[in-house]
Design a protein around this motif. Structure first.
Motif, PDB file in Angstrom:
ATOM      1  N   ALA A 197       8.884  -9.864 -12.933  1.00  0.00           N
ATOM      2  CA  ALA A 197       9.485  -9.535 -11.627  1.00  0.00           C
ATOM      3  C   ALA A 197       8.828 -10.305 -10.484  1.00  0.00           C
ATOM      4  CB  ALA A 197       9.378  -8.026 -11.366  1.00  0.00           C
ATOM      5  N   PHE A 198       7.572 -10.666 -10.652  1.00  0.00           N
ATOM      6  CA  PHE A 198       6.857 -11.435  -9.630  1.00  0.00           C
ATOM      7  C   PHE A 198       7.504 -12.812  -9.487  1.00  0.00           C
ATOM      8  CE2 PHE A 198       3.376 -14.095  -8.039  1.00  0.00           C
ATOM      9  CZ  PHE A 198       2.701 -13.278  -7.145  1.00  0.00           C
TER      10      PHE A 198
ATOM     11  N   TYR B 264       3.448 -18.275 -11.819  1.00  0.00           N
ATOM     12  CA  TYR B 264       3.252 -17.092 -12.649  1.00  0.00           C
ATOM     13  C   TYR B 264       4.188 -17.082 -13.854  1.00  0.00           C
ATOM     14  CZ  TYR B 264       0.244 -13.038 -12.485  1.00  0.00           C
ATOM     15  OH  TYR B 264      -0.783 -12.153 -12.700  1.00  0.00           O
TER      16      TYR B 264
ATOM     17  N   GLU C  86      14.192 -16.457  -7.172  1.00  0.00           N
ATOM     18  CA  GLU C  86      15.524 -16.175  -6.626  1.00  0.00           C
ATOM     19  C   GLU C  86      15.653 -16.599  -5.174  1.00  0.00           C
ATOM     20  OE1 GLU C  86      16.345 -12.106  -7.630  1.00  0.00           O
ATOM     21  OE2 GLU C  86      17.002 -12.652  -9.659  1.00  0.00           O
ATOM     22  N   ILE C  87      14.622 -16.368  -4.387  1.00  0.00           N
ATOM     23  CA  ILE C  87      14.737 -16.792  -2.989  1.00  0.00           C
ATOM     24  C   ILE C  87      14.740 -18.318  -2.900  1.00  0.00           C
ATOM     25  CG2 ILE C  87      12.261 -16.574  -2.445  1.00  0.00           C
ATOM     26  CD1 ILE C  87      15.194 -15.947  -0.063  1.00  0.00           C
TER      27      ILE C  87
ATOM     28  N   PHE D 284      -4.061 -14.753 -10.291  1.00  0.00           N
ATOM     29  CA  PHE D 284      -3.560 -15.970  -9.665  1.00  0.00           C
ATOM     30  C   PHE D 284      -4.214 -16.235  -8.305  1.00  0.00           C
ATOM     31  CE2 PHE D 284      -0.556 -18.410  -7.110  1.00  0.00           C
ATOM     32  CZ  PHE D 284      -0.518 -19.541  -7.901  1.00  0.00           C
TER      33      PHE D 284
ATOM     34  N   HIS E 286       8.217 -21.279  -2.231  1.00  0.00           N
ATOM     35  CA  HIS E 286       8.526 -20.151  -3.116  1.00  0.00           C
ATOM     36  C   HIS E 286       8.763 -20.631  -4.555  1.00  0.00           C
ATOM     37  CE1 HIS E 286       8.573 -17.316   0.118  1.00  0.00           C
ATOM     38  NE2 HIS E 286       9.574 -17.899   0.742  1.00  0.00           N
TER      39      HIS E 286
ATOM     40  N   GLN F  87      10.300 -13.832 -10.705  1.00  0.00           N
ATOM     41  CA  GLN F  87      11.736 -13.740 -10.457  1.00  0.00           C
ATOM     42  C   GLN F  87      12.040 -13.630  -8.967  1.00  0.00           C
ATOM     43  OE1 GLN F  87      13.643 -10.384 -12.313  1.00  0.00           O
ATOM     44  NE2 GLN F  87      15.687 -11.201 -11.979  1.00  0.00           N
ATOM     45  N   SER F  88      11.248 -12.817  -8.271  1.00  0.00           N
ATOM     46  CA  SER F  88      11.537 -12.628  -6.849  1.00  0.00           C
ATOM     47  C   SER F  88      11.334 -13.934  -6.079  1.00  0.00           C
ATOM     48  CB  SER F  88      10.685 -11.491  -6.277  1.00  0.00           C
ATOM     49  OG  SER F  88       9.317 -11.807  -6.320  1.00  0.00           O
ATOM     50  N   TYR F  89      10.274 -14.677  -6.413  1.00  0.00           N
ATOM     51  CA  TYR F  89      10.062 -15.974  -5.751  1.00  0.00           C
ATOM     52  C   TYR F  89      11.136 -16.985  -6.171  1.00  0.00           C
ATOM     53  CZ  TYR F  89       5.388 -14.734  -3.985  1.00  0.00           C
ATOM     54  OH  TYR F  89       4.347 -14.152  -3.316  1.00  0.00           O
TER      55      TYR F  89
ATOM     56  N   TYR G 282      -3.256 -10.413 -17.885  1.00  0.00           N
ATOM     57  CA  TYR G 282      -2.441 -11.107 -16.894  1.00  0.00           C
ATOM     58  C   TYR G 282      -3.299 -12.075 -16.099  1.00  0.00           C
ATOM     59  CZ  TYR G 282       0.957  -7.466 -17.950  1.00  0.00           C
ATOM     60  OH  TYR G 282       1.830  -6.632 -18.586  1.00  0.00           O
ATOM     61  N   LYS G 283      -2.702 -13.170 -15.688  1.00  0.00           N
ATOM     62  CA  LYS G 283      -3.402 -14.167 -14.882  1.00  0.00           C
ATOM     63  C   LYS G 283      -3.832 -13.572 -13.551  1.00  0.00           C
ATOM     64  CE  LYS G 283      -0.142 -17.459 -15.371  1.00  0.00           C
ATOM     65  NZ  LYS G 283       0.603 -18.736 -15.235  1.00  0.00           N
TER      66      LYS G 283
END
Lengths: 360, 360
Positions: free
Chosen positions: B211-212, B255, B218-219, B6, B248, B214-216, B3-4
């Protein structure tokens, strides 16, 4: 008006299994073969080879298992620092915390106290730390506290329960591996997850709110609702989402403040040693007056997951004990001002607070 | 799987009027009185005393006004670097970019090229930068690109339009002052805001999503919907929310990856010099097949704000020109793979892409 120049965690890895990258991430930070990495690990993982076999130990590196049964104390930080200094020949390459909020806060505090003179209690407050901490890495194994992203480390000292808030407190590196949370017990999962939920309610309804905090708070709140109220979430999705909720919830309060639940629960922790997660739940359950919607939803979540909170924890206390809790709680002025505005002292009187404690 | 790791912007200030803190933030970073701070400022602010009078100039510090009419070029970076080196006696204390994506990307690239040999085009790609950049600060004055938070700086070079993606690219400090966006013209506000909206759609529907991101995402998407579709938002709220959406949205693609719209619009920019914001809009308007819901909502936003996009910008092109755009676009493999999966080459053939370009 002066705005905070907020320090963010400069490096983050996210992904299931990303814990396997720990060696690759920390190796370049080794100062010498005589300067060990110290791994502070929640003792629930003692004997759990699935996790411990992947902790990359070399040279003088050491694992110190720590119980998270009690809230972290300044004296505990001082002992750990002494132990680490005595057994490290040429300083410390880094502190790696693997656990929940207690372990992560200890890791941050130990990293600070390895490079700052005196005792941990001397640094409780805002911006009292003088020297940069040693390199420190946070790896949460339970989600909700936001300790992985915050610029504080909340400690119980001889005089108060208060954080070491400083620009040197945040981790240099965080690994977000939601798979590490798969073994968390249900009650603990709920209490710690609710820490995040309560952060969000306190931040989003507070007078300190701005668009920065609001955006983080809203996404964390949505994720909490998905995790604790939706029926069709897989375990994997639930773990992933709660880890991100904790992250965003921590960011939200970083730029605003918590409120009534935290202010009151700090009193419980200080006097009775009540753990932060369950303490927040016990308090929040009685705060309909201040957070009507938030508390209603909390009760729904509690019911859905068959959570029964302890009752009567203050029943046996005498007036002098109530006074101690009230003093601790009312000293947290920014929390009260955020929650109730500048006139908070007229709303939250000593008597009113005492009646609230008596219900718990 | 790896995984990166970041890199996040390590310091951020948020708030209306926070631009006034610039002097306080950069002063401690001054290397010497002979090492100036260089302010790269969008030339729309030339003569705008409300902003320029607050740029803190001392010693040899200088403002260089830059037009954002064209996309940033590697040759432009090289010229700026030469000019700065020739007129600085003892190095450069820092580069401060004040503007939109073009100015912010130039600021990042100049900061890198002041400490790395050769020409900017040598560093287009992933992780080719060898030395840390000089201290650099990003201050967006229009919201949407995410350049304030990303680890890339997208440049048009002699051979390609591609970013300098590196751990040294992100700003050391960002100031998010939504008040600075109050004078943005409506068309530009829409095009640049849509850059964020399109990022979100591409990230949230992509195969690289986790999920990382996605959360950013979506907001950011929710904030875009509030800003571009709700009727009851004040100007202040709208500016605040769009600045956070951009932030965001940038984190979300950091990512994961962008997709079809960006891949196609890079071809337009490379050949025709089409600016990124409007280019994305022109392309996205024709992508119902790939993003049905996202494009439907885009058309609704366009209508609500009376935005008319240019038509027929490819009408006069001959086959050799289409080939150039197709080559540039199809070379962006990660974008296509994110959007359409590993079998993307079977879906997006040269002929299909040509037909899409012909519609624009």
């Amino acid at each position: 008006m002066n705005y905070k120049n907020f320090p963010m965690v400069p490096r983050v890895v996210f992904g299931r299994g990303s814990f396997n990258q720990l060696n690759e991430l920390i190796s370049p930070k080794r100062l010498s073969i005589n300067a060990p990495f110290i791994f502070l690990v929640d003792d629930v993982f003692r004997g759990n080879a699935w996790l411990t076999s992947r902790i990359p130990l070399a040279y003088d590196d050491r694992v110190i298992y720590i119980s998270a049964k009690d809230e972290p104390k300044t004296s505990q930080v001082d002992s750990l620092v002494e132990e680490i200094i005595l057994t490290s020949r040429q300083g410390t390459s880094g502190i790696i915390g693997i656990g929940g909020g207690t372990i992560l806060d200890l890791a941050k505090a130990v990293a600070i106290m390895l490079t700052n003179e005196g005792e941990a209690k001397d640094y409780q407050g805002w911006d009292l730390v003088k020297n940069p901490a040693v390199y420190h890495v946070g790896i949460p194994t339970i989600s909700g506290t936001g300790a992985e992203v915050s610029r504080t480390t909340v400690l119980t000292g001889p005089d108060m329960k208060l954080g070491i808030n400083s620009d040197f407190t945040p981790f240099d590196q965080v690994i977000l591996d939601p798979e590490l949370t798969k073994g968390v017990q249900k009650n603990q999962w709920f209490y710690t997850g609710m820490d995040c939920y309560i952060h969000c309610i306190e931040s989003l309804t507070g007078t300190y709110l701005n668009a920065f905090s609001q955006s983080y708070g809203e996404i964390a709140l949505q994720l909490c609702k998905q995790v604790f109220l939706e029926d069709n979430l897989s375990d994997v999705d639930s773990q992933d989402k709660l880890m991100m909720a904790s992250w965003h919830g921590g960011m939200s309060i970083a730029y605003s403040q918590v409120g009534v639940a935290h202010a009151i629960s700090y009193g419980l922790s200080y006097l009775l040693g009540t753990k932060h997660g369950i303490g927040n739940c016990i308090v929040f359950d009685h705060l309909e007056e201040f957070y009507p919607e938030g508390v209603a939803l909390f009760k729904e979540m509690k019911k859905k997951h068959d959570i029964y909170l302890p009752k009567g924890i203050c029943a046996h206390l005498d007036d002098s004990k109530f006074d101690i809790m009230i003093n601790i709680s009312l000293s947290l002025e920014p929390l009260w001002e955020n929650a109730l505005g500048k006139g908070w002292k007229k709303i939250m009187t000593r008597e009113k607070l005492k009646q609230l404690y008596k219900k718990m």
